[in-house]
Scaffold this motif. Structure first.
Motif, PDB file in Angstrom:
ATOM      1  N   GLU A 153      55.831 -37.587 -23.813  1.00 37.66           N
ATOM      2  CA  GLU A 153      55.412 -36.875 -22.187  1.00 37.66           C
ATOM      3  C   GLU A 153      56.993 -36.555 -22.394  1.00 37.66           C
ATOM      4  O   GLU A 153      57.947 -36.301 -22.725  1.00 37.66           O
ATOM      5  CB  GLU A 153      55.050 -37.640 -21.253  1.00 37.66           C
ATOM      6  N   ASP A 154      56.195 -34.827 -21.527  1.00 39.72           N
ATOM      7  CA  ASP A 154      57.407 -34.169 -21.242  1.00 39.72           C
ATOM      8  C   ASP A 154      58.083 -34.224 -20.103  1.00 39.72           C
ATOM      9  O   ASP A 154      57.280 -35.847 -19.083  1.00 39.72           O
ATOM     10  CB  ASP A 154      56.978 -32.995 -20.646  1.00 39.72           C
ATOM     11  N   HIS A 155      59.587 -34.672 -20.073  1.00 41.22           N
ATOM     12  CA  HIS A 155      60.161 -35.690 -19.450  1.00 41.22           C
ATOM     13  C   HIS A 155      60.885 -34.463 -17.972  1.00 41.22           C
ATOM     14  O   HIS A 155      60.785 -33.792 -18.427  1.00 41.22           O
ATOM     15  CB  HIS A 155      62.207 -35.125 -19.848  1.00 41.22           C
ATOM     16  N   PRO A 156      60.780 -35.494 -17.322  1.00 44.97           N
ATOM     17  CA  PRO A 156      60.436 -35.187 -15.545  1.00 44.97           C
ATOM     18  C   PRO A 156      61.929 -33.872 -15.547  1.00 44.97           C
ATOM     19  O   PRO A 156      61.685 -33.184 -14.538  1.00 44.97           O
ATOM     20  CB  PRO A 156      60.273 -36.466 -15.014  1.00 44.97           C
ATOM     21  N   MET A 157      62.684 -34.097 -15.880  1.00 39.57           N
ATOM     22  CA  MET A 157      63.867 -34.300 -15.463  1.00 39.57           C
ATOM     23  C   MET A 157      63.926 -32.311 -15.654  1.00 39.57           C
ATOM     24  O   MET A 157      64.683 -31.645 -14.695  1.00 39.57           O
ATOM     25  CB  MET A 157      65.031 -34.759 -16.523  1.00 39.57           C
ATOM     26  N   PHE A 158      64.020 -31.907 -16.727  1.00 33.58           N
ATOM     27  CA  PHE A 158      64.288 -30.119 -17.136  1.00 33.58           C
ATOM     28  C   PHE A 158      62.500 -29.874 -16.415  1.00 33.58           C
ATOM     29  O   PHE A 158      63.454 -28.504 -15.964  1.00 33.58           O
ATOM     30  CB  PHE A 158      63.389 -30.122 -18.563  1.00 33.58           C
ATOM     31  N   PHE A 228      64.721 -37.118 -25.671  1.00 26.50           N
ATOM     32  CA  PHE A 228      65.301 -36.159 -27.066  1.00 26.50           C
ATOM     33  C   PHE A 228      65.152 -34.978 -25.876  1.00 26.50           C
ATOM     34  O   PHE A 228      65.148 -34.249 -25.019  1.00 26.50           O
ATOM     35  CB  PHE A 228      63.781 -36.127 -27.565  1.00 26.50           C
ATOM     36  N   PRO A 229      66.587 -33.796 -26.574  1.00 28.99           N
ATOM     37  CA  PRO A 229      67.042 -33.019 -26.518  1.00 28.99           C
ATOM     38  C   PRO A 229      66.248 -31.826 -26.610  1.00 28.99           C
ATOM     39  O   PRO A 229      66.309 -30.686 -26.669  1.00 28.99           O
ATOM     40  CB  PRO A 229      68.443 -32.559 -26.770  1.00 28.99           C
ATOM     41  N   TYR A 230      65.332 -32.155 -27.395  1.00 27.44           N
ATOM     42  CA  TYR A 230      64.218 -31.181 -27.500  1.00 27.44           C
ATOM     43  C   TYR A 230      62.376 -31.079 -26.959  1.00 27.44           C
ATOM     44  O   TYR A 230      62.536 -32.050 -26.551  1.00 27.44           O
ATOM     45  CB  TYR A 230      64.221 -30.918 -29.142  1.00 27.44           C
ATOM     46  N   ALA A 231      61.897 -29.581 -27.354  1.00 26.27           N
ATOM     47  CA  ALA A 231      60.458 -30.180 -26.574  1.00 26.27           C
ATOM     48  C   ALA A 231      59.656 -29.627 -27.766  1.00 26.27           C
ATOM     49  O   ALA A 231      60.184 -28.575 -28.470  1.00 26.27           O
ATOM     50  CB  ALA A 231      60.395 -28.925 -25.140  1.00 26.27           C
ATOM     51  N   ALA A 232      58.579 -29.528 -27.583  1.00 26.82           N
ATOM     52  CA  ALA A 232      56.899 -29.522 -28.559  1.00 26.82           C
ATOM     53  C   ALA A 232      56.690 -28.139 -28.382  1.00 26.82           C
ATOM     54  O   ALA A 232      56.029 -27.133 -29.198  1.00 26.82           O
ATOM     55  CB  ALA A 232      56.311 -30.380 -28.047  1.00 26.82           C
ATOM     56  N   MET A 239      64.905 -20.725 -25.320  1.00 25.69           N
ATOM     57  CA  MET A 239      65.136 -22.003 -26.638  1.00 25.69           C
ATOM     58  C   MET A 239      64.288 -21.321 -27.335  1.00 25.69           C
ATOM     59  O   MET A 239      63.694 -20.568 -28.183  1.00 25.69           O
ATOM     60  CB  MET A 239      63.843 -22.972 -25.817  1.00 25.69           C
ATOM     61  N   VAL A 240      64.954 -21.863 -28.612  1.00 22.02           N
ATOM     62  CA  VAL A 240      64.771 -21.087 -29.668  1.00 22.02           C
ATOM     63  C   VAL A 240      64.216 -22.907 -30.509  1.00 22.02           C
ATOM     64  O   VAL A 240      64.596 -23.972 -31.020  1.00 22.02           O
ATOM     65  CB  VAL A 240      66.506 -21.437 -30.556  1.00 22.02           C
ATOM     66  N   GLN A 241      63.476 -22.668 -31.394  1.00 23.84           N
ATOM     67  CA  GLN A 241      62.616 -23.041 -32.808  1.00 23.84           C
ATOM     68  C   GLN A 241      63.322 -23.559 -33.778  1.00 23.84           C
ATOM     69  O   GLN A 241      63.822 -22.231 -34.148  1.00 23.84           O
ATOM     70  CB  GLN A 241      61.428 -22.586 -33.178  1.00 23.84           C
ATOM     71  N   GLY A 242      63.952 -24.844 -33.943  1.00 16.20           N
ATOM     72  CA  GLY A 242      64.174 -24.911 -35.525  1.00 16.20           C
ATOM     73  C   GLY A 242      63.219 -25.512 -36.701  1.00 16.20           C
ATOM     74  O   GLY A 242      62.271 -25.364 -35.919  1.00 16.20           O
ATOM     75  N   GLU A 243      63.671 -25.250 -37.514  1.00 13.54           N
ATOM     76  CA  GLU A 243      63.252 -25.898 -38.722  1.00 13.54           C
ATOM     77  C   GLU A 243      62.278 -26.851 -38.617  1.00 13.54           C
ATOM     78  O   GLU A 243      61.342 -26.885 -39.629  1.00 13.54           O
ATOM     79  CB  GLU A 243      63.923 -25.364 -40.383  1.00 13.54           C
ATOM     80  N   ASP A 244      62.258 -28.042 -38.311  1.00 14.67           N
ATOM     81  CA  ASP A 244      61.916 -28.976 -37.977  1.00 14.67           C
ATOM     82  C   ASP A 244      60.446 -28.477 -37.057  1.00 14.67           C
ATOM     83  O   ASP A 244      59.430 -29.438 -36.301  1.00 14.67           O
ATOM     84  CB  ASP A 244      62.605 -29.521 -37.980  1.00 14.67           C
ATOM     85  N   ILE A 257      70.338 -31.398 -21.232  1.00 13.27           N
ATOM     86  CA  ILE A 257      68.862 -32.140 -20.785  1.00 13.27           C
ATOM     87  C   ILE A 257      68.026 -32.877 -21.505  1.00 13.27           C
ATOM     88  O   ILE A 257      68.021 -32.023 -22.428  1.00 13.27           O
ATOM     89  CB  ILE A 257      68.620 -31.036 -19.691  1.00 13.27           C
ATOM     90  N   PRO A 258      67.058 -33.630 -21.442  1.00 16.26           N
ATOM     91  CA  PRO A 258      66.161 -34.017 -21.761  1.00 16.26           C
ATOM     92  C   PRO A 258      64.775 -33.299 -21.455  1.00 16.26           C
ATOM     93  O   PRO A 258      64.552 -32.522 -20.778  1.00 16.26           O
ATOM     94  CB  PRO A 258      65.761 -35.668 -21.116  1.00 16.26           C
ATOM     95  N   PHE A 259      64.046 -32.975 -23.373  1.00 14.37           N
ATOM     96  CA  PHE A 259      63.295 -31.957 -22.895  1.00 14.37           C
ATOM     97  C   PHE A 259      61.735 -32.807 -22.864  1.00 14.37           C
ATOM     98  O   PHE A 259      60.464 -32.795 -22.223  1.00 14.37           O
ATOM     99  CB  PHE A 259      62.771 -31.442 -23.197  1.00 14.37           C
TER     100      PHE A 259
END
Ligand SMILES: C[S@@+](CC[C@H](N)C(=O)[O-])C[C@H]1O[C@@H](n2cnc3c(N)ncnc32)[C@H](O)[C@@H]1O
Length: 269
Positions: A153-158, A228-232, A239-244, A257-259
């Motif tokens: 789930e989305d992390h409440p921190m961001f 996790f420090p990334y988001a869906a 934000m930048v989308q990685g190859e993954d 921050i975590p996403f």
């Protein structure tokens, strides 16, 4: 169902129409066999072959059916009649066995009897829920002894931060829960680049502690909590989308921050 949930259900009915045509959901790709599940849940939930899986807030069932493609015996629940009608038609058209129930999760025990090896829920579910202690009890109710609950789930921190010019973000919102929901009037959604008809919805914020304590109070044992420090998808415009496929802050800010978070809890055997 109270006025807040009725407004939310209306919005999700509307979004179901918009989402099924969106590239985000890529329904045509899914029908052709493309995978929907992401690396986090695939790695952490693991082999579901032959396991019974209850998917709470399943939207129009693509993830539910993706677990079924992996051998799970699936049941999906959502309170949007349009979403559940589409989920059922996908199941029929693709000959993927699944049961779908149109129900407010808080009323689910009125229509669904059973116990499951896995209760699963993911990506964008908690902020639609007005009551986490009851949610925890519902999960415990539907788990077999020894069964697992899993959430990513989305992390409440961001959510505390708002994007600013020059790739910056600033803390502007409370991290903590309020019983009074936030009213949001918006066009479209995460899947439609905010295009589409305007609609009103109500959301609640929860801290990680609220989530964990709701599950502990329901008698579940927490087995892990990962952050996790990334988001869906892009949570801030820069934000930048990685190859993954995951979206990250630019390199100079990555990891600040975590996403996302994921959590597994087990009902004692
Ligand atoms: C963000 S979507 C979930 C998206 C899903 N993870 C996916 O990728 O397709 C949230 C879903 O929760 C459902 N929902 C919200 N509140 C609910 C409630 N009280 N009972 C049942 N479903 C609910 C909405 O109808 C919507 O389909």
């Amino acid at each position: 169902m109270n006025d807040y949930l009725q407004a939310n259900r209306k919005r999700w009915d509307q979004l179901t129409d918009e989402h099924q045509a969106s590239s985000f959901y890529d329904l045509a790709g899914f029908k052709a066999g493309k995978d929907r599940l992401r690396s986090i849940e695939l790695t952490e939930v693991g082999n579901v072959q032959g396991k019974t899986l209850l998917h709470l807030q399943c939207h129009f069932g693509m993830d539910t059916l993706a677990w079924a493609r992996r051998g799970a015996v699936v049941t999906g629940v959502d309170f949007s009649p349009k979403a559940i009608a589409l989920a059922q038609s996908l199941s029929d058209d693709l000959s993927i066995p699944a049961q779908f129930y149109c129900s407010d999760i808080y009323k689910l025990t009125e229509v669904l009897v059973g116990a499951f090896d896995i209760v699963f829920t993911s990506y964008g579910v908690l902020h639609g829920l007005p009551d986490l202690p009851s949610w925890g009890k519902l999960i415990a109710h539907y788990l077999k002894p020894g069964g697992i609950f899993y959430i990513v789930e989305d992390h409440p921190m961001f959510r505390v931060f708002r994007p600013k010019p020059h790739d910056e973000f600033k803390a502007e919102r409370s991290y903590f829960h309020s019983d009074t929901p936030q009213r949001i009037e918006a066009t479209g959604s995460y899947a439609t680049d905010n295009e589409g008809e305007s609609s009103v919805s109500y959301v609640w914020d929860y801290s990680l502690g609220d989530v964990i304590n709701a599950l502990i109070a329901a008698g579940l044992h927490i087995e892990f909590l990962h952050e996790f420090p990334y988001a869906a998808r892009a949570k801030f415009p820069f934000m930048v989308q990685g190859e993954d496929g995951w979206w990250r802050l630019p390199a100079h800010q990555h990891g600040i921050i975590p996403f996302l978070f994921s959590l597994q809890a087990r009902k004692p055997a």
